[in-house]
Structure formats: C-alpha cells, structure tokens
Scaffold this active site. Sequence first.
Site, short mmCIF file in Angstrom:
data_model
loop_
_atom_site.label_atom_id
_atom_site.label_comp_id
_atom_site.label_asym_id
_atom_site.label_seq_id
_atom_site.Cartn_x
_atom_site.Cartn_y
_atom_site.Cartn_z
CE LYS A 54 -4.20 -1.66 -0.05
NZ LYS A 54 -4.51 -1.73 -1.79
CB SER A 108 -3.15 -10.95 2.48
OG SER A 108 -2.53 -10.32 2.77
#
Length: 305
Positions: free
Chosen positions: A43, A265
Amino acid sequence: MTRPRPPVLTLIGHTPLLPLHFPEAGRTLYAKAEFLNPSGSIKDRLALAIIEDAEERGLLSPDSIILECTSGNTGISLAMVGAAKGYRVKILMSESASVERRHLIRQLGGEIQLFAANRGYATGIELSLELAAQDPRIFLPRQFENPLNALDHETATGPEILAQLDGPADAFVAGYGTGGTLTGCGRALKAASATTRVLAMEPAEAAMLSGEMPCCHHIEGVAGGYVPPLLRGAQLDGVIKVSSADALAMTRRLSREFGLLVGTSSGANITAALRTACDLPPTAKVVTILCDRAERDYSTKLFAN
C-alpha cells in the site's frame, strides 16, 4: 518548484521478485516481495501515488487532513507518507482490525477512529463521506474507487514484474481489498500477453465474487464484506477460494521454510498461486504478491500457540 521526495519515500517500489520452489508439487512460483516497501506493505505505492497526485493538482495544503477508511495497511502507508511530507492523517478502522495496525499508525503520528465491523468497509466509507462534508480541510484518497490505485500498478508494479520475469507471465494470482493490485497488474500483464490468466484469491468464508454471502475469516486485509468498484472492471479469468486454515498454514510455512515473515494474505496468495500452477505445465510462470510483513499480525490467529 517541485520539492524532492523525502528520503524514506524513495524506497517505495522496485521490490524483488522471489522464486519460491515447492518440491512436493514440482513447481516454482514467483512472488513479488511487497513487504519490503518502507512501511511494510504494497500500500506504500498507493499512498505515494495518490498524495503526490493531489499535491500536483493543488488539492492539499499545510492544514489539510488526509482521511481514509482502511483495514490497516493503507492507513499505515498514508501515515508514513503524511509524516514524511508533513500532513495530518486520520484513519477510520474497523474494530476487527489487528491492534498492531493501530499501534503502527499511531507511531507514525496518525489518528484513529474505530467503527463497528458489522458492515465491513461500507460503514467506514459512509463515515468518511459524512466527515468530509463537515470539514473542508479533509482530503479523501478514496482508495476503493480512485483510478490512480489501479493505474499505478498498471504503470509501475506490472511492468516491474514483466522486466523481472524477462517475458510474460502465464498467470497472475492475488487477493483483493481495494482491487487495485489485481486490476492494475492484470491489465499490464494481459497487455504483454493476451494468454496470461488473471485470477482472484478470496477467502472461502467470504467468497463474494463466487456469489456467496460474506462471513468472518482470518485473512487480514482482504475481502472486507465489500466488492470494490475498482474490481468491477477487472479482466478476471477465475476465482480461487482459500480457507483461513489453509492461509494460516501456508503463512507459517513461508516463515519456517523460506524465512519470509509475511502476513496471512501472503499465505493465502501463495496457496492460490500454487493451486493454479499445478493446473499448468511445470515450466509455467505463475506470479503472486507477498503483501505485507507479519509484525502487524502478532495478536491474530497467525501467532496463536
């Protein structure tokens, strides 16, 4: 006159592509090591792209407040970029997000407002719009719908993968939170080769793309009970459901056999990518993402027992 980037922000991107061999399957996967970005997740790319675009368009001033709804990684990245550039950052987070994510945001000077997790991201997005309507200083990155999210991966992350592979990929597999990585990288890889397959990983307990109702799962940062607008235009060739148990097991394996301290993840992505590779010839190049570092999951099931 454009100011030079603060030093920490020059570390964003150009992450290595790691070949990971799984002898029991006779397959080697290619994993983009996004956990090596300075705040510890993919991110960072999104945060830098959106904030610098807002600066160029005159949307930010010294008294601006950058406000975003996030499960944590985007919040950490925005807090880091905000700290480096001198902006106030406020993050709206679900009460279900790991406490470590809150600590990291606060350590970087960000403010946090928690909301009930019953409606996932939708609750936080509505709250961000309400707060922005009340305060003209607020700038909304709108990560779930901002086209820059996917565009940055299409013009940066995807081409990095192609250069590191020295050719096209046979398949790209990734989970989705905002959908930016899956959509943007998918576009770049399909533009290089129309035969590249792009597949979405989603939790088996919250398989919304498969037409099922969202439920609780233990894969941090993905499938927050909301199909993001960015994902609706993605060129997907299929969906792979991964259970929380399988994701946790693979994440622990990545740490103990490969020395990779990554989050759940990443384990889920590797699980889905390995299943994909096993349906392709042994020489196929299957690419996935190692999204973030494990230190933000200390209080989750990943570190239980």
